[in-house]
Scaffold this motif. Structure first.
Motif, mmCIF file in Angstrom:
data_model
loop_
_atom_site.group_PDB
_atom_site.id
_atom_site.type_symbol
_atom_site.label_atom_id
_atom_site.label_comp_id
_atom_site.label_asym_id
_atom_site.label_seq_id
_atom_site.Cartn_x
_atom_site.Cartn_y
_atom_site.Cartn_z
ATOM 1 N N ARG A 30 0.859 -1.185 0.000
ATOM 2 C CA ARG A 30 0.000 0.000 0.000
ATOM 3 C C ARG A 30 0.892 1.230 0.000
ATOM 4 O O ARG A 30 1.858 1.317 0.759
ATOM 5 C CB ARG A 30 -0.902 0.015 1.235
ATOM 6 C CG ARG A 30 -1.863 1.198 1.255
ATOM 7 C CD ARG A 30 -2.836 1.090 2.439
ATOM 8 N NE ARG A 30 -3.881 2.065 2.341
ATOM 9 C CZ ARG A 30 -3.799 3.302 2.869
ATOM 10 N NH1 ARG A 30 -2.740 3.661 3.557
ATOM 11 N NH2 ARG A 30 -4.801 4.150 2.740
ATOM 12 N N GLN A 32 0.822 5.777 -0.300
ATOM 13 C CA GLN A 32 0.013 6.867 0.245
ATOM 14 C C GLN A 32 -1.163 7.158 -0.686
ATOM 15 O O GLN A 32 -1.198 6.730 -1.829
ATOM 16 C CB GLN A 32 0.871 8.116 0.409
ATOM 17 C CG GLN A 32 1.956 7.956 1.454
ATOM 18 C CD GLN A 32 2.780 9.218 1.589
ATOM 19 O OE1 GLN A 32 2.737 10.112 0.764
ATOM 20 N NE2 GLN A 32 3.548 9.283 2.666
ATOM 21 N N ASP A 33 -2.118 7.920 -0.183
ATOM 22 C CA ASP A 33 -3.269 8.397 -0.967
ATOM 23 C C ASP A 33 -4.105 7.260 -1.555
ATOM 24 O O ASP A 33 -4.607 7.366 -2.662
ATOM 25 C CB ASP A 33 -2.816 9.333 -2.090
ATOM 26 C CG ASP A 33 -2.120 10.573 -1.557
ATOM 27 O OD1 ASP A 33 -2.487 11.026 -0.457
ATOM 28 O OD2 ASP A 33 -1.211 11.080 -2.241
ATOM 29 N N ASN A 34 -4.245 6.145 -0.833
ATOM 30 C CA ASN A 34 -5.092 5.029 -1.251
ATOM 31 C C ASN A 34 -4.625 4.372 -2.549
ATOM 32 O O ASN A 34 -5.418 3.805 -3.296
ATOM 33 C CB ASN A 34 -6.557 5.466 -1.385
ATOM 34 C CG ASN A 34 -7.513 4.287 -1.365
ATOM 35 O OD1 ASN A 34 -7.274 3.292 -0.687
ATOM 36 N ND2 ASN A 34 -8.585 4.391 -2.114
ATOM 37 N N ASP A 35 -3.336 4.460 -2.841
ATOM 38 C CA ASP A 35 -2.768 3.772 -3.993
ATOM 39 C C ASP A 35 -2.094 2.482 -3.540
ATOM 40 O O ASP A 35 -1.601 2.388 -2.409
ATOM 41 C CB ASP A 35 -1.737 4.649 -4.704
ATOM 42 C CG ASP A 35 -2.372 5.793 -5.476
ATOM 43 O OD1 ASP A 35 -3.557 5.690 -5.840
ATOM 44 O OD2 ASP A 35 -1.671 6.786 -5.730
ATOM 45 N N TYR A 36 -2.070 1.510 -4.461
ATOM 46 C CA TYR A 36 -1.475 0.211 -4.173
ATOM 47 C C TYR A 36 -0.600 -0.222 -5.338
ATOM 48 O O TYR A 36 -0.900 0.100 -6.491
ATOM 49 C CB TYR A 36 -2.568 -0.855 -3.984
ATOM 50 C CG TYR A 36 -3.439 -0.616 -2.787
ATOM 51 C CD1 TYR A 36 -3.171 -1.237 -1.576
ATOM 52 C CD2 TYR A 36 -4.542 0.228 -2.863
ATOM 53 C CE1 TYR A 36 -3.973 -1.014 -0.466
ATOM 54 C CE2 TYR A 36 -5.349 0.449 -1.756
ATOM 55 C CZ TYR A 36 -5.057 -0.173 -0.568
ATOM 56 O OH TYR A 36 -5.842 0.047 0.527
ATOM 57 N N ASP A 54 1.664 -2.732 -11.395
ATOM 58 C CA ASP A 54 1.176 -1.390 -11.673
ATOM 59 C C ASP A 54 0.737 -0.727 -10.381
ATOM 60 O O ASP A 54 0.427 -1.407 -9.398
ATOM 61 C CB ASP A 54 -0.008 -1.465 -12.637
ATOM 62 C CG ASP A 54 -0.212 -0.192 -13.441
ATOM 63 O OD1 ASP A 54 0.502 0.810 -13.200
ATOM 64 O OD2 ASP A 54 -1.092 -0.191 -14.324
ATOM 65 N N VAL A 55 0.704 0.601 -10.384
ATOM 66 C CA VAL A 55 0.156 1.368 -9.267
ATOM 67 C C VAL A 55 -1.300 1.643 -9.595
ATOM 68 O O VAL A 55 -1.620 2.210 -10.646
ATOM 69 C CB VAL A 55 0.931 2.697 -9.054
ATOM 70 C CG1 VAL A 55 0.265 3.519 -7.965
ATOM 71 C CG2 VAL A 55 2.389 2.425 -8.729
ATOM 72 N N ILE A 56 -2.188 1.221 -8.693
ATOM 73 C CA ILE A 56 -3.630 1.325 -8.913
ATOM 74 C C ILE A 56 -4.261 2.008 -7.715
ATOM 75 O O ILE A 56 -3.941 1.698 -6.573
ATOM 76 C CB ILE A 56 -4.262 -0.080 -9.086
ATOM 77 C CG1 ILE A 56 -3.595 -0.853 -10.210
ATOM 78 C CG2 ILE A 56 -5.765 0.017 -9.293
ATOM 79 C CD1 ILE A 56 -3.852 -0.313 -11.593
ATOM 80 N N ASN A 57 -5.190 2.929 -7.984
ATOM 81 C CA ASN A 57 -5.930 3.561 -6.899
ATOM 82 C C ASN A 57 -6.926 2.568 -6.319
ATOM 83 O O ASN A 57 -7.529 1.767 -7.045
ATOM 84 C CB ASN A 57 -6.656 4.809 -7.395
ATOM 85 C CG ASN A 57 -7.270 5.584 -6.262
ATOM 86 O OD1 ASN A 57 -8.391 5.305 -5.839
ATOM 87 N ND2 ASN A 57 -6.539 6.553 -5.739
ATOM 88 N N GLY A 58 -7.136 2.641 -5.017
ATOM 89 C CA GLY A 58 -8.019 1.727 -4.311
ATOM 90 C C GLY A 58 -9.448 1.691 -4.830
ATOM 91 O O GLY A 58 -10.131 0.681 -4.679
ATOM 92 N N ASP A 60 -10.309 1.403 -7.770
ATOM 93 C CA ASP A 60 -10.329 0.483 -8.904
ATOM 94 C C ASP A 60 -9.972 -0.946 -8.506
ATOM 95 O O ASP A 60 -9.691 -1.785 -9.357
ATOM 96 C CB ASP A 60 -9.376 0.971 -9.994
ATOM 97 C CG ASP A 60 -9.831 2.291 -10.583
ATOM 98 O OD1 ASP A 60 -11.054 2.494 -10.718
ATOM 99 O OD2 ASP A 60 -8.969 3.133 -10.907
#
Length: 137
Positions: A30, A32-36, A54-58, A60
């Motif tokens: 995880r 910052q800012d709800n990205d994973y 890949d970096v994906i926002n939570g 999605d």
């Protein structure tokens, strides 16, 4: 919802041509800012040397839906079809023998699938799985 390292998830792809599709992955970390950072289970990098990360926002990402056994689908029933390494949401438009026709609004295509490549469509809403009008935990 917060996802944990090592958790199996499904990732929505929102790129053109991929709307309405979900791909299996695993959460690596995880940010910052709800990205994973996620690693896809079926997609590979451009060089085809390793699984794609890949970096994906939570927003999605969702948990893997529970398996619901179905023996058939009815006309106009929502279903997900496994195709091109992911799950695609569509509507059952007919059946011929053991094959179900599924229409995909996004690409305006109808494709036939055997039952084993279909699953009941479920939505992740408010922290619960929803099938039609019923909620599941």
């Amino acid at each position: 919802m917060r996802f944990k390292r090592g958790q199996s998830v499904e990732i929505a792809l929102k790129e053109e041509g991929f709307q309405g599709s979900y791909y299996a992955g695993i959460v690596l970390t995880r940010l910052q800012d709800n990205d994973y950072i996620v690693e896809y289970k079926t997609l590979v990098n451009d060089e085809e040397t390793r699984l794609l990360r890949d970096v994906i926002n939570g927003v999605d990402i969702r948990p893997v839906p529970p398996e619901i056994k179905v023996s058939s689908f009815g006309l106009c029933e929502k279903a997900d079809a496994y195709d091109n390494d992911g799950w695609w949401s569509g509507t059952v438009t007919g059946r011929k023998g053991v094959m179900y026709n599924v229409y995909f609004e996004g690409c305006r295509e109808e494709i036939a699938y055997p039952l084993f490549r279909l699953r009941l469509h479920q939505e992740w809403k408010g922290g619960k799985w929803v099938v039609g009008d019923s909620e599941m935990v």
